[in-house]
Design a protein around this motif. Structure first.
Motif, PDB file in Angstrom:
ATOM      1  N   UNK A 212       0.848  -1.190   0.000  1.00 25.42           N
ATOM      2  CA  UNK A 212       0.000   0.000   0.000  1.00 25.42           C
ATOM      3  C   UNK A 212       0.883   1.240   0.000  1.00 25.42           C
ATOM      4  N   UNK A 213       0.588   2.179  -0.898  1.00 25.69           N
ATOM      5  CA  UNK A 213       1.389   3.392  -1.006  1.00 25.69           C
ATOM      6  C   UNK A 213       0.481   4.612  -1.053  1.00 25.69           C
ATOM      7  N   UNK A 214       1.053   5.722  -0.679  1.00 25.71           N
ATOM      8  CA  UNK A 214       0.400   7.016  -0.777  1.00 25.71           C
ATOM      9  C   UNK A 214       1.206   7.825  -1.771  1.00 25.71           C
ATOM     10  N   UNK A 215       0.641   8.110  -2.931  1.00 30.91           N
ATOM     11  CA  UNK A 215       1.355   8.825  -3.979  1.00 30.91           C
ATOM     12  C   UNK A 215       1.181  10.319  -3.761  1.00 30.91           C
ATOM     13  N   UNK A 216       2.313  10.994  -3.612  1.00 32.93           N
ATOM     14  CA  UNK A 216       2.309  12.440  -3.478  1.00 32.93           C
ATOM     15  C   UNK A 216       2.785  13.085  -4.756  1.00 32.93           C
ATOM     16  N   UNK A 217       2.992  14.383  -4.715  1.00 35.32           N
ATOM     17  CA  UNK A 217       3.446  15.097  -5.897  1.00 35.32           C
ATOM     18  C   UNK A 217       4.888  14.746  -6.248  1.00 35.32           C
TER      19      UNK A 217
ATOM     20  N   UNK B 233       6.827  12.501  -3.943  1.00 38.82           N
ATOM     21  CA  UNK B 233       7.260  11.313  -3.200  1.00 38.82           C
ATOM     22  C   UNK B 233       6.167  10.250  -3.196  1.00 38.82           C
ATOM     23  N   UNK B 234       6.590   9.039  -2.918  1.00 40.06           N
ATOM     24  CA  UNK B 234       5.676   7.932  -2.640  1.00 40.06           C
ATOM     25  C   UNK B 234       5.977   7.484  -1.217  1.00 40.06           C
ATOM     26  N   UNK B 235       4.930   7.368  -0.416  1.00 38.38           N
ATOM     27  CA  UNK B 235       5.080   6.984   0.988  1.00 38.38           C
ATOM     28  C   UNK B 235       4.462   5.608   1.200  1.00 38.38           C
ATOM     29  N   UNK B 236       5.159   4.786   1.968  1.00 37.71           N
ATOM     30  CA  UNK B 236       4.616   3.492   2.382  1.00 37.71           C
ATOM     31  C   UNK B 236       5.014   3.280   3.833  1.00 37.71           C
ATOM     32  N   UNK B 237       4.387   2.323   4.482  1.00 40.34           N
ATOM     33  CA  UNK B 237       4.694   2.028   5.875  1.00 40.34           C
ATOM     34  C   UNK B 237       5.559   0.780   5.957  1.00 40.34           C
ATOM     35  N   UNK B 238       6.605   0.847   6.787  1.00 41.87           N
ATOM     36  CA  UNK B 238       7.454  -0.329   6.974  1.00 41.87           C
ATOM     37  C   UNK B 238       6.729  -1.337   7.855  1.00 41.87           C
ATOM     38  N   UNK B 239       7.394  -2.422   8.181  1.00 36.00           N
ATOM     39  CA  UNK B 239       6.751  -3.505   8.938  1.00 36.00           C
ATOM     40  C   UNK B 239       6.308  -3.062  10.332  1.00 36.00           C
ATOM     41  N   UNK B 240       6.940  -2.009  10.872  1.00 39.38           N
ATOM     42  CA  UNK B 240       6.566  -1.499  12.189  1.00 39.38           C
ATOM     43  C   UNK B 240       5.498  -0.412  12.094  1.00 39.38           C
ATOM     44  N   UNK B 241       5.066  -0.080  10.864  1.00 39.10           N
ATOM     45  CA  UNK B 241       4.037   0.938  10.693  1.00 39.10           C
ATOM     46  C   UNK B 241       4.580   2.349  10.556  1.00 39.10           C
ATOM     47  N   UNK B 242       5.899   2.500  10.466  1.00 37.28           N
ATOM     48  CA  UNK B 242       6.503   3.825  10.317  1.00 37.28           C
ATOM     49  C   UNK B 242       6.467   4.243   8.852  1.00 37.28           C
TER      50      UNK B 242
END
Length: 138
Positions: A104-109, A111-120
């Motif tokens: 699961x990713x969050x696409x920004x302008x 950057x692309x953000x995803x959460x690591x296994x610890x939820x960070x």
């Protein structure tokens, strides 16, 4: 219980108060749950499924003094293919084996953000993006 097999009057009132309290708590719980369910989709609806298509070692510039190995990770999100620059934390290079994985990713302008296994949340800069035609529409 009394001798005639009936409960004392005080026990009956105590039971009614307990049932009334449980009903009140149940109604409050339902209200809280329904409020959370209405607010949750708005917060998570921007996250999308990305499929890792390719991973290759990033060729760094000669002037780059970073000793950490970085990777160009190609992911497909919907009808768009992104190439992001990924720097693994602690030098762990398991990303080399991630081709075919979904995340699961969050696409920004930028950057692309995803959460690591610890939820960070981890942000990776987008190097390029390209719109592609889905296989069924050719």
């Amino acid at each position: 219980m009394s001798r005639n097999g009936m409960r004392p009057q005080g026990a009956r009132n105590h039971t009614r108060k307990g049932i009334s309290m449980l009903r009140t708590l149940g109604v409050i719980g339902l209200c809280l749950c329904s409020g959370l369910s209405f607010s949750e989709p708005a917060a998570t609806s921007k996250y999308q499924i990305a499929t890792v298509i390719a991973v290759q070692v990033h060729n760094s510039n000669a002037g780059d003094d970073s000793s950490a190995k970085r990777f160009e990770v190609t992911v497909r999100v919907g009808d768009t293919v992104y190439v992001v620059l990924y720097t693994p934390p602690y030098g762990i290079e398991t990303v080399k084996y991630a081709t075919g994985a979904q995340v699961l990713v969050l696409v920004g302008e930028k950057t692309i953000t995803y959460n690591d296994i610890a939820g960070n949340p981890i942000e990776s800069p987008i190097l390029s993006r390209k719109t592609v035609t889905p296989a069924g529409r050719r």
